[in-house]
Enzyme design. Structure first.
Site, PDB file in Angstrom:
ATOM      1  N   GLU A  57      26.817  38.115  19.266  1.00 44.96           N
ATOM      2  CA  GLU A  57      26.042  37.527  20.356  1.00 44.96           C
ATOM      3  C   GLU A  57      24.869  36.751  19.742  1.00 44.96           C
ATOM      4  OE1 GLU A  57      24.479  40.237  23.296  1.00 44.96           O
ATOM      5  OE2 GLU A  57      23.777  38.599  24.546  1.00 44.96           O
ATOM      6  N   ALA A  64      19.893  46.325  18.735  1.00 43.61           N
ATOM      7  CA  ALA A  64      21.238  46.887  18.729  1.00 43.61           C
ATOM      8  C   ALA A  64      22.138  45.960  19.537  1.00 43.61           C
ATOM      9  CB  ALA A  64      21.251  48.275  19.347  1.00 43.61           C
ATOM     10  N   MET A  65      23.463  46.201  19.437  1.00 39.04           N
ATOM     11  CA  MET A  65      24.416  45.307  20.103  1.00 39.04           C
ATOM     12  C   MET A  65      25.529  46.113  20.739  1.00 39.04           C
ATOM     13  SD  MET A  65      25.300  42.283  20.880  1.00 39.04           S
ATOM     14  CE  MET A  65      26.770  41.991  21.863  1.00 39.04           C
ATOM     15  N   GLU A  66      25.841  45.741  21.990  1.00 44.73           N
ATOM     16  CA  GLU A  66      26.711  46.546  22.844  1.00 44.73           C
ATOM     17  C   GLU A  66      28.191  46.249  22.696  1.00 44.73           C
ATOM     18  OE1 GLU A  66      24.562  44.107  24.047  1.00 44.73           O
ATOM     19  OE2 GLU A  66      25.514  42.990  25.664  1.00 44.73           O
ATOM     20  N   HIS A 119      20.630  52.033  26.675  1.00 46.01           N
ATOM     21  CA  HIS A 119      20.734  50.616  27.052  1.00 46.01           C
ATOM     22  C   HIS A 119      22.086  50.037  26.615  1.00 46.01           C
ATOM     23  CE1 HIS A 119      19.116  46.494  27.700  1.00 46.01           C
ATOM     24  NE2 HIS A 119      19.939  46.200  26.702  1.00 46.01           N
ATOM     25  N   GLU A 120      22.428  50.242  25.352  1.00 48.31           N
ATOM     26  CA  GLU A 120      23.681  49.655  24.851  1.00 48.31           C
ATOM     27  C   GLU A 120      24.885  50.314  25.523  1.00 48.31           C
ATOM     28  OE1 GLU A 120      23.076  47.021  23.350  1.00 48.31           O
ATOM     29  OE2 GLU A 120      20.999  47.438  22.785  1.00 48.31           O
ATOM     30  N   HIS A 169      25.467  48.947  28.974  1.00 47.96           N
ATOM     31  CA  HIS A 169      26.089  47.619  28.973  1.00 47.96           C
ATOM     32  C   HIS A 169      27.607  47.699  29.151  1.00 47.96           C
ATOM     33  CE1 HIS A 169      23.143  44.532  28.397  1.00 47.96           C
ATOM     34  NE2 HIS A 169      22.701  44.950  27.233  1.00 47.96           N
ATOM     35  N   GLU A 222      21.055  41.607  31.020  1.00 49.76           N
ATOM     36  CA  GLU A 222      19.908  42.214  30.345  1.00 49.76           C
ATOM     37  C   GLU A 222      18.877  42.798  31.317  1.00 49.76           C
ATOM     38  OE1 GLU A 222      20.097  43.141  27.526  1.00 49.76           O
ATOM     39  OE2 GLU A 222      21.668  41.863  26.680  1.00 49.76           O
TER      40      GLU A 222
HETATM   41 ZN   LIG Z   1      20.942  44.458  26.208  1.00 48.70          ZN
END
Ligand SMILES: [Zn+2]
Length: 881
Positions: A127, A269-271, A304-305, A308, A327
């Site tokens: 992303e 971080a990334m989901e 949060h992740e 998602h 978001e």
């Molecule tokens: Zn996010």
């Protein structure tokens, strides 16, 4: 990519992709410098696209090795390939397959976008536009495909091979040196959610059964030897999964859920679907190496992740203009989770502090933009507090506006209707409009209009008629590209506070929707309350019900009464903040008016003393928030123009010292009462006691430096956790001298070999408000703990310095020059980290003329540097515009 030709991408130009990719088979053979990627795309024309259109695939620094259409190599005249893209001029106007071979060098990828290596571990970040650095593709969120990924690597180098979805096959290859794994993700997804990991990693794991009965294996992967620090992340994961089932009715949908921590990461971080990749800062925790703040952030970011998975992955964004769709909503969800796990009022106060310091300041400067921007040059520059934090405030207001029941029905409808699609803000709002029966078109202006509204309120009490009239008016200042502003829909939670607490609200006004909620949806409004036996103090924006600046002229005495009597915790806290803010803005503007400060200090000191004596120990986390003054940067933003950072800081220091002095007799006893004999526990109540105890330590170090320093040393020596040690170090940095330097040295010895802890050590020094700090920071850049190549190190030391109000804004301009030079140097390796750092200049226009000119010069130097990345040139241009 050259800056000059970076096109402006506009929301209004959106059109559907001409082609779709139904299934996508990736075969990746990992190698440190020569990773081979074979992509098999099953394409078909999009019925919503242009008939007969060429196939234009995105690329970024790619080298094409081979290309075949339905297995047959393509004639050179049939296509055009460059590092930036691959075009098939006249593809068949039916379904067909395309095989693309590329080769990439993960070790040379210092941008940390696409596939790269971090401490020997292969990992990805796609992303927003990272996938096109791995293979030519339709790299846009509205092209969703079913992925099957085969990974192959040397076994010794990468015994762990992970990708999205479920593992369907894994085996050694003949010879035994290499092995492979095949992962299949049944849920169609856009390329930005693709991920792979390959490396030698330890892990902790746990079984989980969803409310729907699906068995899931949860695992957290970390660098070898660090599995003992992964337990909190795993525990947080399990708790947030349960919470999402209970509160939003969302269940997990794969057989595995993997979290991987890597040490070089541009963001938090990334989901990625089923394979979240984290900056290790937001995974690793034990009492010796993580603070209470780290524990809370890990819990929040893991959640949060994970959240998602539904708000972002199952329902993704049609285009990047809709970034806030995933978001803002997901930040709202993680805030709610943390509020339920911890203290709701304390969480709200902490979130509002962050909102004001990051988002309000963005709104007040040249980088202000709507929650849904209309145009961008570089999307990476729009992962902003406005999109995230203000985006979450919009969801919170929506819930207040339509009520809990309609909000829940709207969410359910959204999950049902938009599942499996790439959606827009309009799709989202339509669900709530339907669920509530309300027209939300005016409310939708929150997505389009930038700037922080100002709410001006005044009240009049008529004793004879027992009537109170409240006048409310709103306005929003101009922002770049939006000179005229329309009134917003402001949900204002309110109460009327009397001498014995809240007074009943009786009004016939149509703006009053019951339950203490007034909706202000035009420029101004007058609302009358009846049957009031005494003149009330209005308590407005309870729970901070709208992201607005409130102007309400209450005296210090009234605010202190409100602090004592308001039933809303947020406004109790706000009342004292307002007292301090007014005194600090007055004194910060003109150094001469110090007398006003001493009057306020006395009043605040008395109020705090009474509070600490009566119920300071009842809720220590809340008390810690009450004791903490607004930050100097918040005061600077309130002043808004011709700001002299030294004057603001001087006022802030003077008020802190005075309050510390007023409370001094009580501090040692209180600290003693808050001490714990029990073993360390990261729970919210224990963290709250530590927070208050350390807040008091900071006050002592300011008010009585000698005694304070001795206490810092004692606390440092006896602490059994990082929170207390770091608080001792931070308080000690306010007391110049040999003892401070000795403690700084001891800290470094104790934590040598702990990069994440040393980041905090670097930052504590970078924040010292003294003229020697710039030289200290330059020296620390040579320290073995620092590296310009690692984003966490840069954020700790350089980011810390850029957040140092007086030293970044030095009167000789050396602070600006230093940051500008680093931005330019960093840009060559990692444009994203460089452009974030350049964002430190976002408030330059509010400075007094001398600093303003110096900051402008430094920005100009950056802007004129040849060969800048699109990320940095975009920020430089917009900041200077
Ligand atoms: Zn996010």
């Amino acid at each position: 990519m050259r800056t000059e030709d970076a096109p402006l991408i506009r929301l209004e130009d959106y059109r559907p992709s001409d082609w779709l990719i139904d299934t996508f088979d990736l075969d990746i053979s990992l190698h440190p410098t020569k990773t081979r990627v074979r992509s098999l795309l099953a394409l078909q024309p999009n019925p919503a696209g242009r008939p007969g259109a060429p196939l234009v695939l995105d690329g970024d620094e790619l080298t094409l090795k081979a290309l075949a259409l339905e297995g047959a190599p393509l004639d050179a005249a049939a296509y055009a390939a460059s590092p930036q893209g691959l075009t098939i001029h006249a593809p068949p106007q039916r379904a067909f397959t395309l095989t693309i071979d590329t080769e990439i060098d993960p070790s040379a990828n210092t941008k940390l976008m696409g596939l790269y290596r971090s401490s020997g571990v292969y990992c990805t970040q796609c992303e927003a536009d990272g996938f096109r650095r791995i293979s030519y593709f339709l790299d846009r969120p509205d092209v969703m495909s079913v992925y099957t990924v085969r990974l192959e690597a040397e076994k010794a180098q990468a015994p762990v091979l992970l990708s999205n979805g479920n593992l369907v096959a894994a085996a050694e290859l003949p010879g035994g040196e290499r092995h492979f794994a095949v992962w299949h993700d049944p849920h169609p997804k856009p390329a930005y959610l693709f991920a792979l990991v390959g490396g030698a990693l330890d892990h902790v794991r746990q079984d989980y059964v969803t409310a729907e009965g699906r068995k899931v294996e949860l695992a957290v992967y970390v660098e070898p030897g660090k599995a003992g620090r992964a337990g909190w992340a795993l525990d947080s994961l399990e708790r947030c999964m349960r919470w999402d089932e209970r509160v939003f009715g969302r269940n997990y949908d794969l057989d595995v859920f993997n979290v991987v921590a890597v040490s070089d990461f541009n963001m938090g971080a990334m989901e990625n679907k089923g394979l979240n990749i984290f900056n290790d800062k937001y995974v690793l925790a034990d009492p010796q190496t993580a603070t209470d703040g780290d524990y809370a952030s890990i819990e929040a970011i893991i959640a949060h992740e994970y959240f998602h998975n539904w708000t972002g992955n199952r329902i993704t964004c049609r285009d990047w203009f809709q970034l806030c769709l995933k978001e803002g909503l997901t930040v709202f969800r993680d805030q709610e989770f943390s509020s339920d796990e911890r203290s709701r009022p304390v969480k709200r106060i902490a979130d509002v502090r962050t909102l004001r310091s990051t988002q309000f300041s963005e709104d007040a400067g040249p980088l202000a933009h709507p929650v849904r921007p209309r145009a961008y040059k570089e999307i990476n520059n729009f992962y902003t507090p406005t999109v995230y934090e203000k985006g979450a405030e919009i969801i919170r207001m929506l819930k207040a506006l339509i009520g809990d029941g309609a909000f829940k029905r709207g969410m359910d409808l959204y999950f049902e209707r938009c599942d499996g699609t790439a959606a827009t803000i309009e799709d989202f709002l339509a669900c709530f409009s339907e669920a509530s029966g309300r027209d939300l078109s005016h409310f939708a202006r929150w997505y389009e209009q930038a700037g922080t509204p100002t709410l001006v309120a005044s009240g009049q009490y008529d004793g004879a008629a027992k009537r109170y009239t409240l006048e409310l008016a709103q306005s929003t200042p101009p922002t770049p590209g939006q000179s005229e502003k329309e009134p917003m829909v402001l949900p204002i939670r309110l109460g009327l506070v009397g001498s014995q607490g809240d007074l009943p609200l009786k009004t016939g006004s149509r703006a009053y929707s019951g339950d203490g909620l007034v909706i202000l949806d035009r420029a101004s409004l007058s609302i009358t309350f009846e049957d009031l036996p005494e003149a009330p103090i209005p308590s407005l924006l309870r729970e901070f019900s709208a992201p607005a600046r409130l102007e309400l002229d209450l005296s210090d005495g009234e605010l202190i009464r409100q602090f004592a009597q308001d039933s809303d915790s947020f406004n109790r806290w706000q009342a004292l903040q307002s007292v301090a803010t007014r005194a600090l803005t007055t004194t910060g503007r003109a150094k001469a008016e110090r007398s006003a400060l001493s009057v306020t200090a006395r009043a605040l000191g008395e109020a705090l003393d009474t509070f600490l004596r009566r119920d300071g120990l009842a809720d220590p986390a809340f008390a810690a928030q009450v004791l903490r003054l607004p930050a100097p940067a918040d005061i600077a933003r309130e002043i808004g123009r011709d700001v002299d950072p030294d004057a603001v800081f001087g006022a802030h220091r003077a008020l802190s010292v005075a309050i510390g002095a007023a409370l001094l007799p009580r501090l040692p006893g209180l600290r003693e009462a808050l001490s714990s004999q029990r073993a360390f526990s990261p729970d919210a109540a224990s963290a709250g006691r530590r927070a208050l105890r350390n807040e008091l330590l900071g006050l002592m170090a300011l008010a009585a430096p000698a005694e304070g320093a001795a206490l810092c040393e004692a606390q440092f020596a006896s602490a059994d956790n990082l929170t207390d040690r770091l608080a001792a170090l931070a308080a000690m940095t306010l007391v110049p001298g040999e003892a401070r330097e000795a403690l700084i040295g001891r800290f470094a010895e104790l934590y040598s070999g702990e990069p994440l802890v040393l980041d905090k050590w670097l930052m504590a020094q970078a924040l010292i408000p003294e003229s020697g700090t710039l030289e200290r920071v330059k020296r620390l850049m040579q320290h073995p703990a620092f590296s310009l190549g690692n984003p966490n190190r840069v954020r700790g030391l350089i980011g810390g310095f850029a957040a140092n109000l007086t030293q970044f804004n030095r009167l000789d301009g050396a602070g600006y020059g230093f940051i500008a030079d680093i931005v330019v140097a960093l840009d060559r390796a990692n444009p994203q980290v460089a452009s974030r750092l350049l964002g430190s200049f976002k408030s330059w226009r509010m400075l007094e003329p001398v600093r303003r000119r110096l900051a402008q010069d430094a920005l100009g130097l950056v802007a004129r540097t040849p060969g800048l990345s699109r990320d940095v040139s975009d920020i430089a241009e917009r900041t200077l515009a």
